[in-house]
Motif scaffolding. Structure first.
Motif, PDB file in Angstrom:
ATOM      1  N   HIS A 154       0.856  -1.192   0.000  1.00 26.09           N
ATOM      2  CA  HIS A 154       0.000   0.000   0.000  1.00 26.09           C
ATOM      3  C   HIS A 154       0.890   1.239   0.000  1.00 26.09           C
ATOM      4  O   HIS A 154       1.214   1.795   1.039  1.00 26.09           O
ATOM      5  N   VAL A 155       1.280   1.660  -1.201  1.00 24.83           N
ATOM      6  CA  VAL A 155       2.158   2.819  -1.355  1.00 24.83           C
ATOM      7  C   VAL A 155       1.427   3.887  -2.160  1.00 24.83           C
ATOM      8  O   VAL A 155       0.446   3.613  -2.861  1.00 24.83           O
ATOM      9  N   ALA A 156       1.941   5.099  -2.074  1.00 26.66           N
ATOM     10  CA  ALA A 156       1.304   6.232  -2.736  1.00 26.66           C
ATOM     11  C   ALA A 156       1.656   6.293  -4.211  1.00 26.66           C
ATOM     12  O   ALA A 156       2.784   6.014  -4.606  1.00 26.66           O
ATOM     13  N   ALA A 157       0.666   6.659  -5.008  1.00 31.41           N
ATOM     14  CA  ALA A 157       0.875   6.946  -6.427  1.00 31.41           C
ATOM     15  C   ALA A 157       0.919   8.467  -6.571  1.00 31.41           C
ATOM     16  O   ALA A 157      -0.044   9.154  -6.226  1.00 31.41           O
ATOM     17  N   ARG A 158       2.046   8.972  -7.010  1.00 30.19           N
ATOM     18  CA  ARG A 158       2.189  10.412  -7.167  1.00 30.19           C
ATOM     19  C   ARG A 158       1.792  10.820  -8.569  1.00 30.19           C
ATOM     20  O   ARG A 158       1.945  10.028  -9.480  1.00 30.19           O
ATOM     21  N   ARG A 202      -2.734   8.779  -3.867  1.00 31.36           N
ATOM     22  CA  ARG A 202      -3.741   7.761  -3.571  1.00 31.36           C
ATOM     23  C   ARG A 202      -3.022   6.427  -3.556  1.00 31.36           C
ATOM     24  O   ARG A 202      -2.008   6.237  -4.223  1.00 31.36           O
ATOM     25  N   CYS A 203      -3.553   5.486  -2.801  1.00 25.61           N
ATOM     26  CA  CYS A 203      -2.922   4.174  -2.659  1.00 25.61           C
ATOM     27  C   CYS A 203      -2.977   3.416  -3.985  1.00 25.61           C
ATOM     28  O   CYS A 203      -4.022   3.381  -4.648  1.00 25.61           O
ATOM     29  N   ARG A 204      -1.873   2.782  -4.330  1.00 25.49           N
ATOM     30  CA  ARG A 204      -1.815   2.009  -5.583  1.00 25.49           C
ATOM     31  C   ARG A 204      -2.640   0.724  -5.502  1.00 25.49           C
ATOM     32  O   ARG A 204      -3.013   0.176  -6.530  1.00 25.49           O
ATOM     33  N   VAL A 205      -2.930   0.248  -4.278  1.00 25.73           N
ATOM     34  CA  VAL A 205      -3.678  -1.002  -4.116  1.00 25.73           C
ATOM     35  C   VAL A 205      -5.168  -0.743  -3.948  1.00 25.73           C
ATOM     36  O   VAL A 205      -5.989  -1.314  -4.657  1.00 25.73           O
ATOM     37  N   CYS A 206      -5.530   0.134  -3.020  1.00 28.40           N
ATOM     38  CA  CYS A 206      -6.955   0.312  -2.705  1.00 28.40           C
ATOM     39  C   CYS A 206      -7.528   1.645  -3.177  1.00 28.40           C
ATOM     40  O   CYS A 206      -8.726   1.890  -3.004  1.00 28.40           O
ATOM     41  N   ALA A 207      -6.712   2.518  -3.731  1.00 29.83           N
ATOM     42  CA  ALA A 207      -7.124   3.814  -4.276  1.00 29.83           C
ATOM     43  C   ALA A 207      -7.640   4.799  -3.231  1.00 29.83           C
ATOM     44  O   ALA A 207      -8.175   5.848  -3.578  1.00 29.83           O
ATOM     45  N   ALA A 208      -7.459   4.510  -1.961  1.00 27.23           N
ATOM     46  CA  ALA A 208      -7.844   5.444  -0.900  1.00 27.23           C
ATOM     47  C   ALA A 208      -6.777   6.534  -0.788  1.00 27.23           C
ATOM     48  O   ALA A 208      -5.638   6.341  -1.202  1.00 27.23           O
ATOM     49  N   PRO A 209      -7.144   7.677  -0.228  1.00 24.74           N
ATOM     50  CA  PRO A 209      -6.117   8.693   0.008  1.00 24.74           C
ATOM     51  C   PRO A 209      -5.003   8.094   0.868  1.00 24.74           C
ATOM     52  O   PRO A 209      -5.259   7.425   1.869  1.00 24.74           O
ATOM     53  N   TRP A 210      -3.756   8.324   0.428  1.00 19.28           N
ATOM     54  CA  TRP A 210      -2.618   7.742   1.147  1.00 19.28           C
ATOM     55  C   TRP A 210      -2.138   8.703   2.223  1.00 19.28           C
ATOM     56  O   TRP A 210      -2.115   9.898   2.004  1.00 19.28           O
ATOM     57  N   HIS A 231       4.975  17.181   2.981  1.00 18.62           N
ATOM     58  CA  HIS A 231       5.522  18.306   2.218  1.00 18.62           C
ATOM     59  C   HIS A 231       5.500  17.987   0.726  1.00 18.62           C
ATOM     60  O   HIS A 231       5.101  18.818  -0.098  1.00 18.62           O
ATOM     61  N   ASP A 232       5.930  16.786   0.366  1.00 23.38           N
ATOM     62  CA  ASP A 232       5.909  16.372  -1.047  1.00 23.38           C
ATOM     63  C   ASP A 232       4.484  16.348  -1.604  1.00 23.38           C
ATOM     64  O   ASP A 232       4.240  16.770  -2.736  1.00 23.38           O
ATOM     65  N   ALA A 233       3.554  15.845  -0.805  1.00 26.55           N
ATOM     66  CA  ALA A 233       2.160  15.762  -1.261  1.00 26.55           C
ATOM     67  C   ALA A 233       1.571  17.157  -1.479  1.00 26.55           C
ATOM     68  O   ALA A 233       0.864  17.400  -2.469  1.00 26.55           O
ATOM     69  N   ILE A 234       1.883  18.077  -0.566  1.00 25.09           N
ATOM     70  CA  ILE A 234       1.388  19.448  -0.723  1.00 25.09           C
ATOM     71  C   ILE A 234       2.015  20.092  -1.959  1.00 25.09           C
ATOM     72  O   ILE A 234       1.329  20.764  -2.743  1.00 25.09           O
ATOM     73  N   ALA A 235       3.312  19.881  -2.153  1.00 28.26           N
ATOM     74  CA  ALA A 235       3.985  20.441  -3.334  1.00 28.26           C
ATOM     75  C   ALA A 235       3.371  19.882  -4.617  1.00 28.26           C
ATOM     76  O   ALA A 235       3.142  20.640  -5.578  1.00 28.26           O
ATOM     77  N   ASP A 236       3.094  18.584  -4.645  1.00 33.20           N
ATOM     78  CA  ASP A 236       2.457  17.988  -5.831  1.00 33.20           C
ATOM     79  C   ASP A 236       1.075  18.596  -6.066  1.00 33.20           C
ATOM     80  O   ASP A 236       0.692  18.891  -7.204  1.00 33.20           O
ATOM     81  N   ARG A 237       0.327  18.771  -4.991  1.00 34.18           N
ATOM     82  CA  ARG A 237      -1.031  19.322  -5.121  1.00 34.18           C
ATOM     83  C   ARG A 237      -0.987  20.776  -5.584  1.00 34.18           C
ATOM     84  O   ARG A 237      -1.817  21.211  -6.378  1.00 34.18           O
ATOM     85  N   LEU A 238      -0.016  21.533  -5.084  1.00 35.23           N
ATOM     86  CA  LEU A 238       0.109  22.924  -5.513  1.00 35.23           C
ATOM     87  C   LEU A 238       0.422  23.027  -7.008  1.00 35.23           C
ATOM     88  O   LEU A 238      -0.009  23.967  -7.671  1.00 35.23           O
ATOM     89  N   ARG A 239       1.177  22.054  -7.529  1.00 34.52           N
ATOM     90  CA  ARG A 239       1.488  22.053  -8.963  1.00 34.52           C
ATOM     91  C   ARG A 239       0.271  21.688  -9.805  1.00 34.52           C
ATOM     92  O   ARG A 239       0.100  22.200 -10.902  1.00 34.52           O
TER      93      ARG A 239
END
Length: 138
Positions: free
Chosen positions: A14-18, A22-30, A59-67
């Motif tokens: 269960h890891v994040a897809a950037r 979201r989770c690569r397995v269950c698609a829930a917010p990671w 921090h990485d997730a916020i940076a990705d979302r800001l982009r």
């Protein structure tokens, strides 16, 4: 095994897809619930390291979302999602209501009256007397 009847290998899938985080397995917010369980198990002896690790990922997730969607960043939501669940487990016992708490000054006065040497006299205790102001053996 994680102690919950699930293998750590399964939880580690269960890891994040950037950049969506979201989770690569269950698609829930990671981090999803299985990811949290795996992280909690992996960092069971070092909650501080877990919180620091997740701060970096937040921090990485916020940076990705800001982009991708700069108008859809909710810092409180990101904190709750990434960090808030890392607080001590099991949660500490709730504090008693304010009216049931002992008065701090009364508690200190009680402690001072029961102490063998008062706080005021402790500076005058001769060294090597075992903490007794009268110099008697302890």
């Amino acid at each position: 095994m994680s102690g919950y009847g699930v293998s750590l290998a399964e939880l580690r899938r269960h890891v994040a897809a950037r950049p969506t985080w979201r989770c690569r397995v269950c698609a829930a917010p990671w981090p999803c619930q299985p990811a949290k369980l795996g992280l909690r198990t992996e960092y069971a002896r070092d909650r501080v390291a877990l919180a620091i690790y997740l701060c970096v990922l937040m921090h990485d997730a916020i940076a990705d979302r800001l982009r991708t969607h700069p108008d859809q960043v909710d810092p409180t939501g990101y904190f709750d999602r990434f960090i808030a669940w890392t607080r001590p487990w099991p949660p500490p016992a709730p504090s008693p209501p304010a009216d049931d708490r002992p008065d701090l000054h009364q508690t200190l006065d009680t402690y001072r009256s029961q102490a063998p040497v008062s706080v005021q006299d402790s500076a005058r205790v001769p060294p090597g007397t075992g903490g007794r102001a009268d110099g008697a053996a302890p």
